[in-house]
Design an enzyme around this catalytic site. Structure first.
Site, short mmCIF file in Angstrom:
data_model
loop_
_atom_site.label_atom_id
_atom_site.label_comp_id
_atom_site.label_asym_id
_atom_site.label_seq_id
_atom_site.Cartn_x
_atom_site.Cartn_y
_atom_site.Cartn_z
N HIS A 242 0.83 -1.22 0.00
CA HIS A 242 0.00 0.00 0.00
C HIS A 242 0.87 1.28 0.00
CE1 HIS A 242 -3.58 -2.36 0.87
NE2 HIS A 242 -3.09 -2.81 2.00
C1 BDR Z 1 -3.52 1.61 4.61
O1 BDR Z 1 -4.02 1.35 5.93
C2 BDR Z 1 -2.97 1.13 6.81
O2 BDR Z 1 -3.25 0.06 7.65
C3 BDR Z 1 -1.72 0.93 5.98
O3 BDR Z 1 -0.58 1.43 6.65
C4 BDR Z 1 -2.02 1.71 4.73
O4 BDR Z 1 -1.65 3.06 4.88
C5 BDR Z 1 -4.01 0.51 3.69
O5 BDR Z 1 -5.40 0.47 3.68
#
Ligand code: BDR
Ligand code: CA
Length: 308
Positions: A242
């Site tokens: 992500h």
């Molecule tokens: C996002 O949510 C967080 O848990 C991760 O760090 C990322 O930024 C993904 O949905």
């Protein structure tokens, strides 16, 4: 080449930690400050974890400012089930040598952006948008100093990861996200639609593991821990990249496809709370990224880690 000045606003978080390693390894990026926000874990932990990553990367010269300890309106929500209780599964937490920088993250953003040349700063945002929204509310003129916000958040075709419709960063502070998307500041948005295309598959980790130096090993440890947690909740799936997608987009935009769009956020109570709505039919102020070259993405990570 003059390195691009950036400020990183984040909530480390395992994937935020990988993102920080990439950013701090790149000679093309001049990371001027890191600002932290409550998100994956409470603010004291995100702030410690950001400083841990600076120490691991030998960049304790970068100031880390703590920001907002809770979302604007909704009750706080965290994500230890994907990141571990420390927020940084895969690493043994330690108290970093460098203290937090004095002052509040939001004030630092305001002061820096007001003093900036027009469009001088790119802001990378990989946590809930609380700090950025608060800065915009307090000082709308900061828009002038921002080239673009590069945001990890939201989902359209993929559906959500915290509810069937909402992605975590937006769900954790939908009101802040609405303020940011309504602000007319140019945004590039890396949502689940694209981050789910790039996962830490075992063969990619094998290539990373073969690289020399302690940092490649640390990145592998983080990604392996994230894979274990991901598999616990989403059987057979490897962890999506992500937050690292923000830095990959900045360094190698040719690896991605995107469309101009207008993004809005559902803030009404109900099962769509925190959902992003993406109008692709008419070009808007937001660049919605739709496709990524996963092999190219990991080749970039290898080059970066090999540099350190
Ligand atoms: C996002 O949510 C967080 O848990 C991760 O760090 C990322 O930024 C993904 O949905
Ligand atoms: Ca994050």
């Amino acid at each position: 080449m003059v390195p691009r000045p950036i400020i990183i606003d984040c909530d480390p978080g395992v994937d935020d930690a990988v993102m920080l390693m990439m950013a701090l390894a790149s000679p093309a990026l001049d990371v001027r400050a890191i600002t932290t926000v409550a998100g994956n874990v409470p603010l004291n932990l995100t702030s410690r974890n950001a400083r841990m990553m600076c120490q691991i990367m030998d960049r304790t010269d970068i100031p880390v400012f703590a920001g907002c300890p809770r979302p604007i309106l909704r009750e706080p929500v965290t994500a230890e089930h994907f990141h571990g209780d420390s927020g940084i599964a895969g690493l043994d937490p330690f108290e970093p040598d460098a203290p937090l920088a004095a002052g509040h993250a939001v004030q630092h953003l305001i002061d820096t952006l007001r003093a900036a040349r027009p469009g001088q700063y790119t802001i990378v945002v990989t946590g809930p948008l609380t700090n950025i929204a608060t800065a915009i509310i307090m000082a709308p003129d900061i828009a002038r100093g921002i080239d673009r916000l590069v945001i990890m958040g939201g989902a359209d075709t993929e559906g959500g990861n915290i509810t069937p419709f909402a992605e975590f960063n937006i769900f954790a502070d939908p009101h802040a996200a609405a303020i940011v998307f309504d602000s007319a500041i140019p945004c590039t948005v890396l949502s689940l639609d694209v981050t789910h295309q790039v996962r830490a598959e075992p063969e990619r980790l094998t290539l990373l593991r073969a690289l020399p130096g302690p940092r490649a090993a640390i990145m592998v440890q983080l990604l392996e821990a994230a894979n274990v947690l991901e598999a616990r909740w989403k059987e057979g799936r490897m962890t999506p990249m992500h937050d690292p997608a923000t830095i990959a987009w900045l360094l190698a935009p040719g690896l991605f496809e995107s469309h101009q769009a207008t993004v809005s956020v559902d803030t009404a109570p109900g099962d769509r709370f925190g959902q992003t709505r993406v109008a692709l039919s008419e070009p808007g102020p937001h660049e919605w990224v739709t496709m990524a070259d996963a092999d190219g993405f990991f080749a970039l990570i290898e080059r970066l880690v090999n540099n350190t």
